[in-house]
Scaffold this motif. Structure first.
Motif, PDB file in Angstrom:
ATOM      1  N   UNK A  19       0.831  -1.210   0.000  1.00  0.00           N
ATOM      2  CA  UNK A  19       0.000   0.000   0.000  1.00  0.00           C
ATOM      3  C   UNK A  19       0.863   1.256   0.000  1.00  0.00           C
ATOM      4  N   UNK A  20       1.965   1.232   0.719  1.00  0.00           N
ATOM      5  CA  UNK A  20       2.873   2.381   0.713  1.00  0.00           C
ATOM      6  C   UNK A  20       3.496   2.591  -0.664  1.00  0.00           C
ATOM      7  N   UNK A  21       3.886   1.509  -1.313  1.00  0.00           N
ATOM      8  CA  UNK A  21       4.466   1.617  -2.662  1.00  0.00           C
ATOM      9  C   UNK A  21       3.434   2.191  -3.631  1.00  0.00           C
ATOM     10  N   UNK A  22       2.252   1.642  -3.609  1.00  0.00           N
ATOM     11  CA  UNK A  22       1.199   2.084  -4.534  1.00  0.00           C
ATOM     12  C   UNK A  22       0.809   3.527  -4.251  1.00  0.00           C
ATOM     13  N   UNK A  50       8.906  -0.267 -22.724  1.00  0.00           N
ATOM     14  CA  UNK A  50       8.091  -1.443 -22.387  1.00  0.00           C
ATOM     15  C   UNK A  50       8.886  -2.403 -21.499  1.00  0.00           C
ATOM     16  N   UNK A  51      10.170  -2.521 -21.761  1.00  0.00           N
ATOM     17  CA  UNK A  51      11.025  -3.403 -20.967  1.00  0.00           C
ATOM     18  C   UNK A  51      11.099  -2.919 -19.516  1.00  0.00           C
ATOM     19  N   UNK A  52      11.210  -1.587 -19.343  1.00  0.00           N
ATOM     20  CA  UNK A  52      11.258  -1.019 -17.991  1.00  0.00           C
ATOM     21  C   UNK A  52       9.910  -1.205 -17.280  1.00  0.00           C
ATOM     22  N   UNK A  56       9.278  -3.257 -13.826  1.00  0.00           N
ATOM     23  CA  UNK A  56       8.525  -2.708 -12.694  1.00  0.00           C
ATOM     24  C   UNK A  56       7.355  -3.604 -12.306  1.00  0.00           C
ATOM     25  N   UNK A  57       6.689  -4.161 -13.317  1.00  0.00           N
ATOM     26  CA  UNK A  57       5.580  -5.076 -13.044  1.00  0.00           C
ATOM     27  C   UNK A  57       6.042  -6.330 -12.322  1.00  0.00           C
ATOM     28  N   UNK A  58       7.187  -6.854 -12.739  1.00  0.00           N
ATOM     29  CA  UNK A  58       7.738  -8.045 -12.084  1.00  0.00           C
ATOM     30  C   UNK A  58       8.132  -7.719 -10.644  1.00  0.00           C
ATOM     31  N   UNK A  59       8.774  -6.564 -10.463  1.00  0.00           N
ATOM     32  CA  UNK A  59       9.237  -6.191  -9.114  1.00  0.00           C
ATOM     33  C   UNK A  59       8.070  -6.026  -8.136  1.00  0.00           C
ATOM     34  N   UNK A  93      13.412  -0.995  -4.043  1.00  0.00           N
ATOM     35  CA  UNK A  93      13.067   0.294  -3.434  1.00  0.00           C
ATOM     36  C   UNK A  93      14.274   1.221  -3.403  1.00  0.00           C
ATOM     37  N   UNK A  94      15.440   0.667  -3.113  1.00  0.00           N
ATOM     38  CA  UNK A  94      16.651   1.494  -3.005  1.00  0.00           C
ATOM     39  C   UNK A  94      17.239   1.864  -4.364  1.00  0.00           C
ATOM     40  N   UNK A  95      16.828   1.152  -5.413  1.00  0.00           N
ATOM     41  CA  UNK A  95      17.375   1.441  -6.741  1.00  0.00           C
ATOM     42  C   UNK A  95      16.844   2.752  -7.306  1.00  0.00           C
TER      43      UNK A  95
END
Length: 132
Positions: A19-22, A50-52, A56-59, A93-95
């Motif tokens: 929830x914090x990420x979203x 699209x690759x990025x 992000x979707x995978x992460x 998160x740190x990236x």
């Protein structure tokens, strides 16, 4: 504080992180500067491809999956998966360095929750309250 099962606590902590990420991502969209960057196809100097977007979707699937897996997995399987998920999510998160104070606030809260998840998994009792 009320004692709850480790599986439930872990799932709740993963949901808290998610929830914090979203919310961090959504509330940035009210800023004109953020929308202008997105409309150019770059964000903080990084081209949005699209690759990025797939990366992000995978992460974000890691904390989403951990909400469910924390409830379903046993201690023996859940602990190592939780440690890997914490490392992957915290690295993600740190990236992306925070660009403003509210991003920093969310990052600190998310990392504190990740530490709580790791500690909860580390101290996960061998005998679960649901299996006396």
């Amino acid at each position: 504080m009320r004692k709850i099962e480790t599986n439930t606590l872990l799932s709740s902590l993963w949901l808290f992180v998610l929830l914090n990420i979203v919310f961090r991502d959504i509330h940035q969209l009210v800023l004109k500067s953020e929308l202008e960057m997105l409309l150019t196809g770059t964000y903080n100097g990084v081209e949005i491809t699209e690759r990025l977007m797939l990366l992000g979707g995978i992460m974000v699937q890691v904390p989403i999956g951990m909400v469910l897996f924390s409830l379903l997995l046993t201690r023996r399987i859940g602990r190592p998966i939780t440690f890997v998920a914490v490392l992957v999510t915290a690295s993600g998160l740190l990236s992306a360095a925070p660009t403003d104070m509210d991003d920093m606030l969310h990052l600190v809260i998310e990392l504190a929750a990740m530490a709580a998840i790791a500690w909860t998994a580390w101290t996960w009792p061998k005998r679960d309250m649901s299996h006396p």
